[in-house]
Structures are given as structure tokens and as C-alpha cells.
Design a protein around this motif. Structure first.
Motif, PDB file in Angstrom:
ATOM      1  N   ALA A  20       0.831  -1.205   0.000  1.00 51.25           N
ATOM      2  CA  ALA A  20       0.000   0.000   0.000  1.00 51.25           C
ATOM      3  C   ALA A  20       0.868   1.258   0.000  1.00 51.25           C
ATOM      4  N   LEU A  21       1.930   1.261   0.772  1.00 52.23           N
ATOM      5  CA  LEU A  21       2.837   2.407   0.783  1.00 52.23           C
ATOM      6  C   LEU A  21       3.531   2.578  -0.560  1.00 52.23           C
ATOM      7  N   ALA A  22       3.992   1.492  -1.145  1.00 50.88           N
ATOM      8  CA  ALA A  22       4.658   1.561  -2.445  1.00 50.88           C
ATOM      9  C   ALA A  22       3.700   2.079  -3.519  1.00 50.88           C
ATOM     10  N   TYR A  23       2.466   1.624  -3.483  1.00 50.72           N
ATOM     11  CA  TYR A  23       1.471   2.091  -4.450  1.00 50.72           C
ATOM     12  C   TYR A  23       1.203   3.578  -4.274  1.00 50.72           C
ATOM     13  N   GLY A  24       1.040   4.009  -3.033  1.00 51.67           N
ATOM     14  CA  GLY A  24       0.781   5.418  -2.772  1.00 51.67           C
ATOM     15  C   GLY A  24       1.923   6.310  -3.220  1.00 51.67           C
ATOM     16  N   LEU A  25       3.138   5.883  -2.975  1.00 55.04           N
ATOM     17  CA  LEU A  25       4.291   6.680  -3.381  1.00 55.04           C
ATOM     18  C   LEU A  25       4.470   6.689  -4.900  1.00 55.04           C
ATOM     19  N   SER A  26       4.145   5.593  -5.551  1.00 58.40           N
ATOM     20  CA  SER A  26       4.339   5.526  -7.002  1.00 58.40           C
ATOM     21  C   SER A  26       3.276   6.303  -7.765  1.00 58.40           C
ATOM     22  N   THR A  27       2.105   6.511  -7.188  1.00 52.73           N
ATOM     23  CA  THR A  27       1.043   7.226  -7.890  1.00 52.73           C
ATOM     24  C   THR A  27       1.009   8.708  -7.545  1.00 52.73           C
ATOM     25  N   GLN A  28       1.842   9.142  -6.616  1.00 50.57           N
ATOM     26  CA  GLN A  28       1.874  10.549  -6.234  1.00 50.57           C
ATOM     27  C   GLN A  28       2.576  11.350  -7.333  1.00 50.57           C
ATOM     28  N   ARG A  29       1.973  12.441  -7.762  1.00 53.45           N
ATOM     29  CA  ARG A  29       2.592  13.239  -8.805  1.00 53.45           C
ATOM     30  C   ARG A  29       3.163  14.516  -8.220  1.00 53.45           C
ATOM     31  N   ARG A  30       4.146  15.055  -8.894  1.00 49.58           N
ATOM     32  CA  ARG A  30       4.758  16.303  -8.456  1.00 49.58           C
ATOM     33  C   ARG A  30       3.922  17.479  -8.948  1.00 49.58           C
ATOM     34  N   LEU A  31       3.988  18.577  -8.213  1.00 50.79           N
ATOM     35  CA  LEU A  31       3.293  19.782  -8.633  1.00 50.79           C
ATOM     36  C   LEU A  31       4.049  20.433  -9.785  1.00 50.79           C
ATOM     37  N   SER A  32       3.293  21.026 -10.711  1.00 50.58           N
ATOM     38  CA  SER A  32       3.936  21.780 -11.772  1.00 50.58           C
ATOM     39  C   SER A  32       4.473  23.085 -11.178  1.00 50.58           C
ATOM     40  N   ARG A  33       5.272  23.792 -11.948  1.00 52.28           N
ATOM     41  CA  ARG A  33       5.846  25.046 -11.458  1.00 52.28           C
ATOM     42  C   ARG A  33       4.745  26.040 -11.074  1.00 52.28           C
ATOM     43  N   THR A  34       3.709  26.141 -11.900  1.00 51.02           N
ATOM     44  CA  THR A  34       2.598  27.055 -11.623  1.00 51.02           C
ATOM     45  C   THR A  34       1.860  26.644 -10.355  1.00 51.02           C
ATOM     46  N   GLU A  35       1.596  25.361 -10.208  1.00 54.51           N
ATOM     47  CA  GLU A  35       0.906  24.878  -9.009  1.00 54.51           C
ATOM     48  C   GLU A  35       1.736  25.128  -7.753  1.00 54.51           C
ATOM     49  N   LYS A  36       3.048  24.925  -7.858  1.00 52.89           N
ATOM     50  CA  LYS A  36       3.934  25.153  -6.718  1.00 52.89           C
ATOM     51  C   LYS A  36       3.935  26.633  -6.324  1.00 52.89           C
ATOM     52  N   GLU A  37       3.975  27.533  -7.307  1.00 57.73           N
ATOM     53  CA  GLU A  37       3.937  28.964  -7.014  1.00 57.73           C
ATOM     54  C   GLU A  37       2.611  29.354  -6.370  1.00 57.73           C
ATOM     55  N   GLN A  38       1.513  28.800  -6.877  1.00 58.92           N
ATOM     56  CA  GLN A  38       0.206  29.076  -6.291  1.00 58.92           C
ATOM     57  C   GLN A  38       0.150  28.583  -4.847  1.00 58.92           C
ATOM     58  N   GLN A  39       0.695  27.416  -4.604  1.00 55.38           N
ATOM     59  CA  GLN A  39       0.720  26.866  -3.250  1.00 55.38           C
ATOM     60  C   GLN A  39       1.553  27.755  -2.325  1.00 55.38           C
TER      61      GLN A  39
END
Length: 50
Positions: A20-39
Motif C-alpha cells: 500500500a505504501l509503495a502504491y501510494g508513493l508511485s502514484t503521487q505526482r509532483r506539482l507543476s511550477r505554476t501549481e507550486k507557485e500558487q501553493q
């Protein structure tokens, strides 16, 4: 026989948790530059600038 049940429960539970941990980590996506700036902007609005 009773020992095998506990072995299966312990090892099986650890294996399921690991999968379950491996699946969760493998499906997590990184934020795009725009999303990161908004955050970052929202966090600054919430907590104030340092």
C-alpha cells in the motif's frame, strides 16, 4: 498449525502495508511550477511572510 496462522497474519500484514505504501508513493505526482507557485502564495497569505 497455529504458529503458521500467526506467521501469515504478521508477515501478510506487513506485506500488505508495504504494498500500500509503495502504491501510494508511485502514484503521487509532483506539482507543476505554476501549481507550486500558487501553493507558496497561499501559504504566505495564510501564515504571513517571514
Amino acid at each position: 498449525m497455529e504458529n503458521y496462522v500467526w506467521l501469515f497474519a504478521t508477515a501478510g500484514g506487513a506485506a500488505i502495508l508495504g504494498l500500500a505504501l509503495a502504491y501510494g508513493l508511485s502514484t503521487q505526482r509532483r506539482l507543476s511550477r505554476t501549481e507550486k507557485e500558487q501553493q507558496d502564495n497561499k501559504v504566505e497569505d495564510l501564515y504571513g511572510k517571514r
